[in-house]
Scaffold this motif. Structure first.
Motif, PDB file in Angstrom:
ATOM      1  N   UNK A   1       0.811  -1.219   0.000  1.00  0.00           N
ATOM      2  CA  UNK A   1       0.000   0.000   0.000  1.00  0.00           C
ATOM      3  C   UNK A   1       0.842   1.266   0.000  1.00  0.00           C
ATOM      4  N   UNK A   2       2.158   1.113   0.201  1.00  0.00           N
ATOM      5  CA  UNK A   2       3.050   2.282   0.210  1.00  0.00           C
ATOM      6  C   UNK A   2       4.437   1.834  -0.245  1.00  0.00           C
ATOM      7  N   UNK A   3       4.480   1.281  -1.447  1.00  0.00           N
ATOM      8  CA  UNK A   3       5.688   0.654  -1.981  1.00  0.00           C
ATOM      9  C   UNK A   3       6.643   1.683  -2.573  1.00  0.00           C
ATOM     10  N   UNK A   4       7.933   1.471  -2.363  1.00  0.00           N
ATOM     11  CA  UNK A   4       8.975   2.271  -3.010  1.00  0.00           C
ATOM     12  C   UNK A   4       9.689   1.401  -4.032  1.00  0.00           C
ATOM     13  N   UNK A   5       9.806   1.902  -5.259  1.00  0.00           N
ATOM     14  CA  UNK A   5      10.482   1.167  -6.328  1.00  0.00           C
ATOM     15  C   UNK A   5      11.529   2.083  -6.947  1.00  0.00           C
ATOM     16  N   UNK A   6      12.748   1.577  -7.050  1.00  0.00           N
ATOM     17  CA  UNK A   6      13.843   2.358  -7.632  1.00  0.00           C
ATOM     18  C   UNK A   6      14.608   1.510  -8.633  1.00  0.00           C
ATOM     19  N   UNK A   7      15.017   2.141  -9.724  1.00  0.00           N
ATOM     20  CA  UNK A   7      15.854   1.469 -10.720  1.00  0.00           C
ATOM     21  C   UNK A   7      17.071   2.319 -10.996  1.00  0.00           C
ATOM     22  N   UNK A   8      18.216   1.656 -11.174  1.00  0.00           N
ATOM     23  CA  UNK A   8      19.472   2.345 -11.495  1.00  0.00           C
ATOM     24  C   UNK A   8      20.039   1.731 -12.767  1.00  0.00           C
ATOM     25  N   UNK A   9      20.768   2.538 -13.534  1.00  0.00           N
ATOM     26  CA  UNK A   9      21.270   2.046 -14.820  1.00  0.00           C
ATOM     27  C   UNK A   9      22.709   2.472 -15.060  1.00  0.00           C
ATOM     28  N   UNK A  10      23.376   1.684 -15.888  1.00  0.00           N
ATOM     29  CA  UNK A  10      24.703   2.043 -16.365  1.00  0.00           C
ATOM     30  C   UNK A  10      24.887   1.468 -17.762  1.00  0.00           C
ATOM     31  N   UNK A  11      25.904   1.947 -18.477  1.00  0.00           N
ATOM     32  CA  UNK A  11      26.087   1.563 -19.880  1.00  0.00           C
ATOM     33  C   UNK A  11      27.238   0.591 -20.083  1.00  0.00           C
ATOM     34  N   UNK A  12      28.113   0.456 -19.067  1.00  0.00           N
ATOM     35  CA  UNK A  12      29.366  -0.260 -19.303  1.00  0.00           C
ATOM     36  C   UNK A  12      29.417  -1.697 -18.822  1.00  0.00           C
ATOM     37  N   UNK A  13      28.689  -2.025 -17.749  1.00  0.00           N
ATOM     38  CA  UNK A  13      28.787  -3.371 -17.176  1.00  0.00           C
ATOM     39  C   UNK A  13      27.630  -3.618 -16.223  1.00  0.00           C
ATOM     40  N   UNK A  14      27.493  -4.879 -15.812  1.00  0.00           N
ATOM     41  CA  UNK A  14      26.492  -5.227 -14.811  1.00  0.00           C
ATOM     42  C   UNK A  14      26.857  -4.588 -13.463  1.00  0.00           C
ATOM     43  N   UNK A  15      25.859  -4.304 -12.678  1.00  0.00           N
ATOM     44  CA  UNK A  15      26.102  -3.850 -11.312  1.00  0.00           C
ATOM     45  C   UNK A  15      26.640  -5.021 -10.495  1.00  0.00           C
ATOM     46  N   UNK A  16      27.646  -4.739  -9.690  1.00  0.00           N
ATOM     47  CA  UNK A  16      28.192  -5.759  -8.810  1.00  0.00           C
ATOM     48  C   UNK A  16      27.258  -5.974  -7.623  1.00  0.00           C
ATOM     49  N   UNK A  17      27.363  -7.147  -6.994  1.00  0.00           N
ATOM     50  CA  UNK A  17      26.507  -7.450  -5.844  1.00  0.00           C
ATOM     51  C   UNK A  17      26.634  -6.382  -4.756  1.00  0.00           C
ATOM     52  N   UNK A  18      27.875  -5.955  -4.492  1.00  0.00           N
ATOM     53  CA  UNK A  18      28.091  -4.957  -3.438  1.00  0.00           C
ATOM     54  C   UNK A  18      27.439  -3.623  -3.794  1.00  0.00           C
ATOM     55  N   UNK A  19      27.448  -3.269  -5.074  1.00  0.00           N
ATOM     56  CA  UNK A  19      26.815  -2.018  -5.504  1.00  0.00           C
ATOM     57  C   UNK A  19      25.299  -2.098  -5.344  1.00  0.00           C
TER      58      UNK A  19
END
Length: 203
Positions: free
Chosen positions: A104-122
């Motif tokens: 009922x009060x969800x937060x959704x965020x997306x992040x992007x980059x062009x060079x490689x996959x996001x690492x687990x730590x990121x």
């Protein structure tokens, strides 16, 4: 209490973590977020809007069906309309989505980059940041009596001078009450604060 300086600092960190931009909708209720920020390229945002992707966006569908974090390359996220492929054409080749909070009060965020996959730590860092932003912007459960009175006067159409006279306070005191109400409701304008107070059934 919402602290804008801390909130802005967190967004700057998110900027650094998402070289190709990000999109975050905080406390989405009835399909509309309390606060939203987008830093993707204007060309992609225009293309996204023009083609009505919001209703078909796989990250949005995933975000409402579960909580946690996932990469866009997750083959268990269906993308029948090829939105990820289209995003890649605009430089958003790799991405991750984080979903947090009650449905009922969800937060959704997306992040992007062009060079490689996001690492687990990121991804873990982004997820922790999104949770902090979610908690920081939790809608208030109540307003002070003074804040409610000031907002009601303006909602009823009174100008500042008339509202101050009605409440038996100075105009500067009225403005201070309205300012504190705006801050409490994370609103940019008094009109927005009034609407949010009504939405939260505080007015």
């Amino acid at each position: 209490m919402f602290e804008k300086s801390i909130f802005d600092r967190e967004l700057r960190i998110l900027d650094a973590l998402a070289p190709q931009g990000y999109n975050i909708g905080l406390h989405i209720r009835f399909t509309s977020p309390l606060i939203a920020f987008q830093t993707y390229a204007a060309e992609w945002l225009a293309h996204y809007t023009e083609h009505g992707y919001l209703l078909r966006d796989p990250t949005v569908a995933w975000g409402f069906s579960t909580t946690g974090a996932t990469r866009w390359s997750n083959d268990r996220i269906p993308d029948p309309f090829g939105i990820f492929l289209n995003a890649a054409r605009f430089g958003l080749k790799y991405g991750a989505t984080i979903s947090w909070g009650p449905i009922a009060s969800r937060t959704i965020a997306s992040v992007a980059r062009a060079d490689r996959e996001f690492e687990d730590a990121e991804i873990a860092q982004v997820e922790a940041l999104v949770r902090r932003l979610h908690d920081m912007t939790e809608p208030p459960q109540e307003l002070t009596k003074a804040q409610i009175e000031a907002l009601k006067c303006i909602a009823d159409g009174d100008r500042h001078a008339a509202a101050a006279c009605k409440l038996g306070i100075s105009e500067s005191a009225l403005k201070a009450r309205l300012s504190s109400a705006r801050q409490r409701l994370m609103a940019r304008t008094t009109a927005e604060a009034i609407q949010r107070a009504k939405d939260y059934r505080l007015l």
